[in-house]
Enzyme design. Sequence first.
Site, PDB file in Angstrom:
ATOM      1  N   LYS B  78     -54.730   8.082 -24.096  1.00  0.00           N
ATOM      2  CA  LYS B  78     -53.446   8.734 -23.818  1.00  0.00           C
ATOM      3  C   LYS B  78     -53.607  10.236 -24.027  1.00  0.00           C
ATOM      4  CE  LYS B  78     -48.509   8.425 -25.033  1.00  0.00           C
ATOM      5  NZ  LYS B  78     -47.497   7.819 -25.932  1.00  0.00           N
ATOM      6  N   SER B 159     -43.390   5.825 -23.457  1.00  0.00           N
ATOM      7  CA  SER B 159     -44.070   6.968 -22.890  1.00  0.00           C
ATOM      8  C   SER B 159     -45.528   6.712 -22.498  1.00  0.00           C
ATOM      9  CB  SER B 159     -44.050   8.123 -23.902  1.00  0.00           C
ATOM     10  OG  SER B 159     -44.818   7.801 -25.048  1.00  0.00           O
ATOM     11  N   SER B 183     -42.841   3.213 -27.398  1.00  0.00           N
ATOM     12  CA  SER B 183     -43.709   3.765 -26.351  1.00  0.00           C
ATOM     13  C   SER B 183     -45.028   3.035 -26.142  1.00  0.00           C
ATOM     14  CB  SER B 183     -44.019   5.237 -26.641  1.00  0.00           C
ATOM     15  OG  SER B 183     -42.942   6.047 -26.271  1.00  0.00           O
TER      16      SER B 183
END
EC number: 6.3.5.7
Lengths: 95, 491
Positions: B78, B159, B183
Site C-alpha cells: 500500500k 482505503s 480500511s
Amino acid sequence: MSLDAATIRRVANLARLRVEDDEVPRLQAELNGILGWIEQLQAVDTTGVEAMSGGGDAILPLRPDVVTDGGQAEAVLANAPDRAGVFFAVPKVVE
Amino acid sequence: MEATHFSLAGALSALEEGLISAVELTEAHLKAIEAVNPQINAFITVTAEAALAAARAADDRRAQGEAGPLNGIPLAIKDLFCTQGVRTTAGSRILGDFVPPYESTVTKNLLRDGAVFLGKANLDEFAMGSSNETSAFGGVQNPWRRRDNQGVALVPGGSSGGSAAAVAARLALGATATDTGGSIRQPAAFCGIVGIKPTYGRCSRWGIVAFASSLDQAGPIARTVEDSAILLRSMAGHDPKDSTSAEREVPDFAAACHRSVKGLRIGVPAEYRLDAMPAEIQALWDQGIAWLKAEGARIVPISLPHTKYALPTYYIVAPAEASSNLARYDGVRFGMRVPGEDLKDLYERTRAAGFGAEVKRRIMIGTYVLSAGYYDAYYVKAQQVRALIRRDFETAFADCDAILTPSTPSAAFASGDKQDDPIAMYLNDVFTVTANLSGLPAMSIPAGLDAQGLPLGLQVIGRGFDEETVFTVGAAIERAAGFSALPQVMA
C-alpha cells in the site's frame, strides 16, 4: 449548533487552508451536515467516565536519554522543495 | 497451473520444491500487472526492475539454504508505507514526488523474510475513504462485476482499494494494507478476499504515513486465511521506534488456522442487526452462525449497547488526530510547494492545492473540534464514549471468545454512487469501526455472493492480542463457505 461563514473562515485560517469565497457555502453545508450527525453523542451519559486516550492499553515506555540518530542533513533535505546550504529555504519572514 | 493463481502458502511450497523459481513467479505477476492494471488502476507505481532483482536474490538465497519465511513471494505494498528510494504518495498530490530515505518497519520486516515488492498500491488519499475514489492518482476498479450489468464499474472499497483489487485480480499473492476505521476489512469484503486488522500495537506504525495515530494499524490482505496468517507473522513484532508497539511474542498464526472451533463461544451482538440491512446480509450472517454451530461452537447472544455511537465518535477522534498529523504538510520540508506572498500564504496555498476535498473536510472538522471552547464538548466527549464502547467489548468477552458480525452493510457499489454524501459514505464502516475504537483484532472472510454475484464478507472480532482465535474462527468459516467464485477481471 450551526457554523456560520465567519467560523468556516476562522477554522480554515487555523488549519492553514486557503478557502476561496465561492467555496465557503459548500464547506459550510458539508461541515454542518457532519457536525449535526455527530451531535447525537450528546445523548450519551458519560458522567464519571474517564476519557480514553490512545489506542492501546500499554503504558508509554521510557528509553535511555541518548542520541540514537543524526548527522543526516543530506537525507533530511533530500525532499525539500527549496534549500540554502544545509537549511530549508522559505520566503523572507522578518523584514 | 497459472503462477498467479497460487495461494501464498502454495507458492511457498512450489518454490521450496523447485517447481517454480522466484524470478518466474515475479515475472508472471509483472506480466499480469501489465495486462490488467491499465484497466483497474490498482498500482500507482510498479517497480519491475527492482522486483526482478529481488527475485533473483531470493533464488540465490534459496540455493544457499538461506530462504526466509516469505522468500521470493511477490507482494503489493500500500502506498502509505514508506519504501526507501521508492516514491511514496499516500494517494495525495501534496507528497509530490516524495522519495523516503528510510524503510517502514513493517516493509523492512517483510524484506528481512525475503518478500519481493512488485510496487505501490493505490489508496484513498491519506487512507481517508471507503471507495478509493479520493486518490489523487485516480480511482481503482473492483475486479468483480454485477451479474446483470457487467459494464458498470464498481468501487473496490477503501482505503486499501488498490491492495484488495490487486490481490483479487491475481496481480499479487498478498498485500500490505492499513485499517483506521475499516480500511482493510471493507475492501477485502468488497473484493472477495481476506483481510485482518490485528490488535492495536501488534504491527509497528513507524514509517507508515500517519492518519489517526490512535486508530491506525497495519495488516495483511490475501486470498486465504492461512496466507494472511503467514503475512501477519512477518509484519508483526515489537519496534522501539513506535512507542505504542507492543512488547509481545508473535505467535505462529498459521498454526491457529488448523485448530477446531469446538467448544468456542461465539458472541452475536444484537445491536449489529440494522433495520435497513439487506436481507442477503442477514441471511449470510445466519449462515455463518449455523456453520460455526455445526463445527461445535456455542452461540451466545451478546449486547454491545454503544454500537450506534461508534461512527459519530470515530468522526470526531479520527479527524482530530488527522488535523494534527497533517499539519506537517507545509510546503517547506518535503512534498509540493505553491509559492506565496509570505510564509503563511505559502502554507495556505500549498495545502489548498495539495489536499483533495475529503482530506480538507476532515482537517476542517478536526481543527474545529479541537479549537478553544469546543474541545470538551466534542473531543473529550468522544473519548469518553470511546471508553464506553471499549467497555462494552470487555463485558461481552466475559461471555464469549470471539464475535461474529457481517463485514459491511452492503456489497460493492458503483463508482460515484456515494461521492456527494459524506455520511452515506461513512456508514460503510458501521460494522468495522468499533474494532478500531477499542483496539481489537478483526478479520473479514469472504463467505458468499449476493444476488448480483458480488462477494460478501463475515467479520470475526477477537480479544486484544488474541488474533489466534480470530484465525481459528476465520479458517472454520472459510472451510465451511468453500468460497471459490472468481472475479470477472483477472490475470
